[in-house]
Write an enzyme that holds these catalytic residues in place. Sequence first.
Site, mmCIF file in Angstrom:
data_model
loop_
_atom_site.group_PDB
_atom_site.id
_atom_site.type_symbol
_atom_site.label_atom_id
_atom_site.label_comp_id
_atom_site.label_asym_id
_atom_site.label_seq_id
_atom_site.Cartn_x
_atom_site.Cartn_y
_atom_site.Cartn_z
ATOM 1 N N GLU A 84 0.840 -1.198 0.000
ATOM 2 C CA GLU A 84 0.000 0.000 0.000
ATOM 3 C C GLU A 84 0.879 1.253 0.000
ATOM 4 O O GLU A 84 0.408 2.355 0.233
ATOM 5 C CB GLU A 84 -0.949 0.006 1.195
ATOM 6 C CG GLU A 84 -0.276 -0.053 2.549
ATOM 7 C CD GLU A 84 -1.246 0.230 3.685
ATOM 8 O OE1 GLU A 84 -1.769 1.331 3.740
ATOM 9 O OE2 GLU A 84 -1.459 -0.685 4.506
ATOM 10 N N CYS A 118 -3.435 -3.258 4.381
ATOM 11 C CA CYS A 118 -2.526 -4.316 4.827
ATOM 12 C C CYS A 118 -2.900 -5.690 4.279
ATOM 13 O O CYS A 118 -2.273 -6.693 4.635
ATOM 14 C CB CYS A 118 -2.505 -4.358 6.354
ATOM 15 S SG CYS A 118 -2.214 -2.744 7.059
ATOM 16 N N HIS A 250 -2.851 -10.038 11.923
ATOM 17 C CA HIS A 250 -2.308 -8.759 11.484
ATOM 18 C C HIS A 250 -2.138 -7.906 12.736
ATOM 19 O O HIS A 250 -3.036 -7.864 13.583
ATOM 20 C CB HIS A 250 -3.269 -8.076 10.496
ATOM 21 C CG HIS A 250 -2.917 -6.643 10.271
ATOM 22 N ND1 HIS A 250 -1.714 -6.289 9.718
ATOM 23 C CD2 HIS A 250 -3.554 -5.482 10.576
ATOM 24 C CE1 HIS A 250 -1.640 -4.972 9.662
ATOM 25 N NE2 HIS A 250 -2.747 -4.464 10.177
HETATM 26 N N1 CAA Z 1 0.107 3.531 30.599
HETATM 27 C C1 CAA Z 1 -0.497 2.410 30.151
HETATM 28 N N2 CAA Z 1 -1.509 2.424 29.234
HETATM 29 C C2 CAA Z 1 -1.912 3.625 28.755
HETATM 30 C C3 CAA Z 1 -1.332 4.839 29.200
HETATM 31 C C4 CAA Z 1 -0.278 4.761 30.162
HETATM 32 N N3 CAA Z 1 0.338 5.831 30.605
HETATM 33 N N4 CAA Z 1 -1.946 5.846 28.548
HETATM 34 C C5 CAA Z 1 -2.870 5.299 27.728
HETATM 35 N N5 CAA Z 1 -2.838 3.962 27.846
HETATM 36 C C6 CAA Z 1 -3.632 2.969 27.108
HETATM 37 C C7 CAA Z 1 -5.089 3.333 26.940
HETATM 38 O O1 CAA Z 1 -5.834 2.984 28.095
HETATM 39 C C8 CAA Z 1 -5.427 2.508 25.720
HETATM 40 O O2 CAA Z 1 -5.545 1.149 26.072
HETATM 41 P P1 CAA Z 1 -6.981 0.426 26.085
HETATM 42 O O3 CAA Z 1 -7.576 0.607 24.718
HETATM 43 O O4 CAA Z 1 -6.660 -0.999 26.372
HETATM 44 O O5 CAA Z 1 -7.737 1.115 27.143
HETATM 45 C C9 CAA Z 1 -4.161 2.567 24.871
HETATM 46 O O6 CAA Z 1 -3.127 2.987 25.763
HETATM 47 C C10 CAA Z 1 -4.245 3.559 23.714
HETATM 48 O O7 CAA Z 1 -4.575 4.821 24.187
HETATM 49 P P2 CAA Z 1 -5.842 5.624 23.620
HETATM 50 O O8 CAA Z 1 -7.068 4.807 23.709
HETATM 51 O O9 CAA Z 1 -5.822 6.959 24.306
HETATM 52 O O10 CAA Z 1 -5.622 5.745 22.068
HETATM 53 P P3 CAA Z 1 -4.864 6.809 21.194
HETATM 54 O O11 CAA Z 1 -5.676 8.031 21.056
HETATM 55 O O12 CAA Z 1 -3.469 6.991 21.658
HETATM 56 O O13 CAA Z 1 -4.861 6.068 19.779
HETATM 57 C C11 CAA Z 1 -4.805 4.312 18.184
HETATM 58 C C12 CAA Z 1 -4.553 4.695 19.633
HETATM 59 C C13 CAA Z 1 -6.259 4.580 17.819
HETATM 60 C C14 CAA Z 1 -4.497 2.855 18.013
HETATM 61 C C15 CAA Z 1 -3.858 5.173 17.298
HETATM 62 O O14 CAA Z 1 -2.541 4.865 17.612
HETATM 63 C C16 CAA Z 1 -4.098 4.948 15.816
HETATM 64 O O15 CAA Z 1 -4.967 5.578 15.228
HETATM 65 N N6 CAA Z 1 -3.281 4.043 15.158
HETATM 66 C C17 CAA Z 1 -3.407 3.750 13.745
HETATM 67 C C18 CAA Z 1 -4.654 2.969 13.403
HETATM 68 C C19 CAA Z 1 -4.571 1.527 13.865
HETATM 69 O O16 CAA Z 1 -3.515 0.988 14.100
HETATM 70 N N7 CAA Z 1 -5.742 0.884 13.950
HETATM 71 C C20 CAA Z 1 -5.812 -0.508 14.281
HETATM 72 C C21 CAA Z 1 -6.858 -1.262 13.468
HETATM 73 S S1 CAA Z 1 -6.767 -0.841 11.739
HETATM 74 C C22 CAA Z 1 -5.634 -1.923 11.068
HETATM 75 O O17 CAA Z 1 -5.353 -2.922 11.628
HETATM 76 C C23 CAA Z 1 -4.997 -1.542 9.780
HETATM 77 C C24 CAA Z 1 -3.661 -1.000 10.041
HETATM 78 O O18 CAA Z 1 -2.689 -1.726 10.056
HETATM 79 C C25 CAA Z 1 -3.520 0.443 10.295
#
Ligand code: CAA
Length: 460
Positions: A84, A118, A250
């Site tokens: 991609e 992916c 994945h």
């Molecule tokens: N210590 C421990 N854990 C902590 C923490 C700390 N200090 N602060 C936050 N966390 C935890 C949160 O509780 C959360 O865990 P849970 O969901 O288990 O509660 C985790 O860290 C992530 O924090 P947020 O929920 O606040 O999320 P974020 O706003 O940082 O965003 C994300 C996370 C949405 C994955 C972002 O990184 C993102 O958009 N990534 C790209 C998209 C992606 O990977 N999507 C996955 C499915 S799509 C796919 O699979 C295709 C692909 O390859 C992209």
Amino acid sequence: MWPENVGIRAIEVLFPSQYVDQTELEQFDGASAGKYTIGLGQTKMGFCSDREDVNSLCLTVVTRLLERHQIKPQEIGRLEVGTETIVDKSKSVKSVLMQLFADSGNTDIEGIDTTNACYGGTAALFNSINWIESSSWDGRYALAVCADIAVYAKGAARPTGGAGAIAMLVGTNAPLVFERGLRATHMEHAYDFYKPDLSSEYPVVDGKLSIQCYLSALDTCYQLYRKKFAKKYPNATEVGLDNFDALLFHTPFCKLVQKSVARAVFNDFLLCSAEKRALKYPGLERFNDATLASTYFDRDVEKTFMTQFAHVFEAKTRKSLLLATEVGNMYTPSVYSGLVSLLVNNAPEQLVGKRIGVFSYGSGLAASMYSILVTKDDKVFQQFVAKLDYVLPLLNAREKVAPEVFSQLMEVREKNNHAAPYTPSGSVSALFPGTYYLKEVDDKHRRTYERTLTITNGVH
Ligand code: CAA
């Protein structure tokens, strides 16, 4: 008659020679301590400077596979690329790879690029297998290649980047055989993660929706896989996760995979008969009336199944997350880096004759679940796995780079993406031996590549 035991005869993995430490990145980004490491489950993130692009990654991984396994270019009859990371809207990566076959005179190679987030690598692999099982097959090998550079704009998604490439040689009498009749696919239209800005490497991401899409595709694929399994093996006493000795996913980030294993157990729980449920899942009666659709972000369901069935994750999946935590999301190669991790992280005798479940997901969305049977021939399997003895030493030979430097290199990529003419400034000496790199882009956007010196035996 179909050819027998079609599957993966050889596998080669490539990851960047440089990485940034996720604990240091948390501090640099001003994120709370533990967010990337515990919250997302990531340890290190591999990245490429402007010296590498999708073409160079594919040139390197294909060359290394052919060299390591002493496969002659004439032995390849099909070559498929899943990616991609688009550097040209018309010219395929496959056509760039044909440079590697020029000296041999072999231009009779079918296959071309496939793109859907992916999932492209899985499409490339399925196409390769289908070719060998079709009337078009001429007896030669197929090569399925997947590669991506996963980069995000500054912000919450950036720590879920990574990069890498995988090449898989597909043929008959393989040590890893694709189980016939057990492919379950789910595709639908969604805007969870997509790349509408063709001038940028960065995707547009709806993080929460992407997680929901991933988990719901898993539900659908797993339930369909179960149905197909029951049909193929009508005498099976059990249909469910017990049928898998290992389960690969994945991996956009490792924590989601831990949640996915729990989600698969939750599916087994919901599909269980009432009597069996009481025996197999004691203490979970409060979830008897739960539904899949209402529980994607249900903390009670998620936490309970993750905690109570942590042993399932430990036994079937943890070992497959080595490269995912150490390198990050490779996009198309991600799930196959899980396969490599599983192979290098187990003694071969632990995997001989076993069934490996695979869940491949690409946003947008396309997903499949299927299974691989490991050969029962322990000698053949040992030889197959021994060829991966370079993986752990290479992983440890990488160079750690400070987050400031990583961030600057990202800016260089961002600024010069699609620039022409362009001479990359990234270090060539930082690359592993035998790595193809971008030498220059001329004023007509034509890219030329060179290769770093190989070590004495020609492979690293
Ligand atoms: N210590 C421990 N854990 C902590 C923490 C700390 N200090 N602060 C936050 N966390 C935890 C949160 O509780 C959360 O865990 P849970 O969901 O288990 O509660 C985790 O860290 C992530 O924090 P947020 O929920 O606040 O999320 P974020 O706003 O940082 O965003 C994300 C996370 C949405 C994955 C972002 O990184 C993102 O958009 N990534 C790209 C998209 C992606 O990977 N999507 C996955 C499915 S799509 C796919 O699979 C295709 C692909 O390859 C992209």
